[in-house]
Enzyme design. Sequence first.
Site, PDB file in Angstrom:
ATOM      1  CG  LEU A  84       8.866 -14.021  -6.883  1.00  0.00           C
ATOM      2  CD1 LEU A  84       8.556 -14.203  -5.871  1.00  0.00           C
ATOM      3  CD2 LEU A  84       8.785 -12.000  -6.862  1.00  0.00           C
ATOM      4  CB  SER A  85      11.965 -13.261 -13.079  1.00  0.00           C
ATOM      5  OG  SER A  85      12.666 -13.564 -14.575  1.00  0.00           O
ATOM      6  CG  ASP A 130      13.267 -10.828 -15.897  1.00  0.00           C
ATOM      7  OD1 ASP A 130      13.237  -9.828 -15.398  1.00  0.00           O
ATOM      8  OD2 ASP A 130      12.199 -11.154 -16.847  1.00  0.00           O
TER       9      ASP A 130
HETATM   10  C1  GLA Z   1       9.631  -8.766 -16.524  1.00  0.00           C
HETATM   11  C2  GLA Z   1      10.452  -8.505 -18.316  1.00  0.00           C
HETATM   12  C3  GLA Z   1      11.931  -7.843 -17.886  1.00  0.00           C
HETATM   13  C4  GLA Z   1      11.065  -6.071 -17.744  1.00  0.00           C
HETATM   14  C5  GLA Z   1      10.233  -6.214 -16.600  1.00  0.00           C
HETATM   15  C6  GLA Z   1       9.295  -4.928 -16.357  1.00  0.00           C
HETATM   16  O1  GLA Z   1       9.551  -9.214 -15.451  1.00  0.00           O
HETATM   17  O2  GLA Z   1      10.987  -9.997 -18.833  1.00  0.00           O
HETATM   18  O3  GLA Z   1      12.288  -7.648 -19.165  1.00  0.00           O
HETATM   19  O4  GLA Z   1      10.938  -5.227 -18.887  1.00  0.00           O
HETATM   20  O5  GLA Z   1       9.051  -7.166 -17.252  1.00  0.00           O
HETATM   21  O6  GLA Z   1       9.994  -4.137 -15.929  1.00  0.00           O
END
Ligand code: GLA
Length: 393
Positions: A128-129, A175
């Site tokens: 979830l970044s 993200d």
């Molecule tokens: C990670 C990366 C994004 C993207 C996704 C896959 O979250 O940070 O830039 O490439 O994977 O879609």
Amino acid sequence: MHNHDTYDATLAAFRRCYGRAPEVVAYAPGRVEVLGNHTDYNEGYVLSAAIDSGTFFAVARTDAPDCRLTAGDLMREVRFPVDRPEPRRDDGWANYCLGVLAGLRRHDAVRSGFDALFLGNIPLGSGLSSSAALEVSTGLALARLYEIEIDALSLARIGQRAEHLYAGVKCGLLDQISVLFGRQDMLVHTDFRTLDVRTVPLGREIALLICNTHVKHALVDGEYNRRRADCELAAAHFSRVLPHPVTALRDVTWTEWEQQRQGLDERAARRAAHIIGENERVLEGVHCLAARDLAGFGQLMFASHDSSRNYFENSTPELDHLVDAARGIPGVLGARLTGGGFGGSVAALTRLDAAAAAGQALAAAYAARFGDPCEVRTICPSDGARIVMPARQ
Ligand code: GLA
């Protein structure tokens, strides 16, 4: 912890560490990728959303040239000179903030040091970044502290550079853009070639469930970067064999892939198939949403997961099991892995009235195979990053 509790805890921890109140606090949410996997660095399309949990970054200036930065969850502090934010081997969490500071330092305004502390409620490694939430909250807070005028896309790029240079992940801009441009009840539809960002209503009758497998993804271990290299190899092949310009896989259609993949390394061809299919699915998904064809949209999510599993090989048995189970659960419209892959979470789209029961069924299906239930929560597409202190006049 809910956001208001996390905010209060951030202020309290800041005061405990530094004996005063912060001057600026910024908030940035995590994000969920709903459709369009690994398409961002292939100049393609993604549908995503900012979520309703995130990270608070609190900061105050000092008169000294040194900075202190505390991770509020670990209560661990690192120190560094404001004019030398170098990457660290130990305390890798600090690299996201150090990388952003390095990006902002190109502005002369960053001279004096600062005391900072951050605290968030996004589970780490959940897909979830949490890293973008940290980069963007750091960037917003420091830009306000040093009175630097910076637009959202430039801030997103600074976050991305921090990932490339300080964390070693050659990510795209998905993200950071989702975290900055998210809107309540909306999906963010981004064209990563033009960087045109729009919002599309998801609809209040719909819920998004996040099922966290707690299997940590290995982005930093190089799988992500290897996928990116395969995609670049494939794009170079198609640019040689197709009569029209190809600068990224965005420029290749499914028919062209079928007709012109001879001569391309077999693995790179499969990686390309995923990206090309994903781009087509996102555009179709936008039409489904406009027509309120949510069942159709859900089918695209299932197809996206199959493509990850078979062509891109960024799924895991845990994620596959959840998506397979989702297909048979009443009220679930679609499900797929979200984010980089190699672990993390599945995002499932359900009818709102079926969300609670569907969540329980997913957790039970997971427990039946792996022993413990996965963690399931409902998330609402939410507003993006912002300054929360000082409050807007
Ligand atoms: C990670 C990366 C994004 C993207 C996704 C896959 O979250 O940070 O830039 O490439 O994977 O879609």
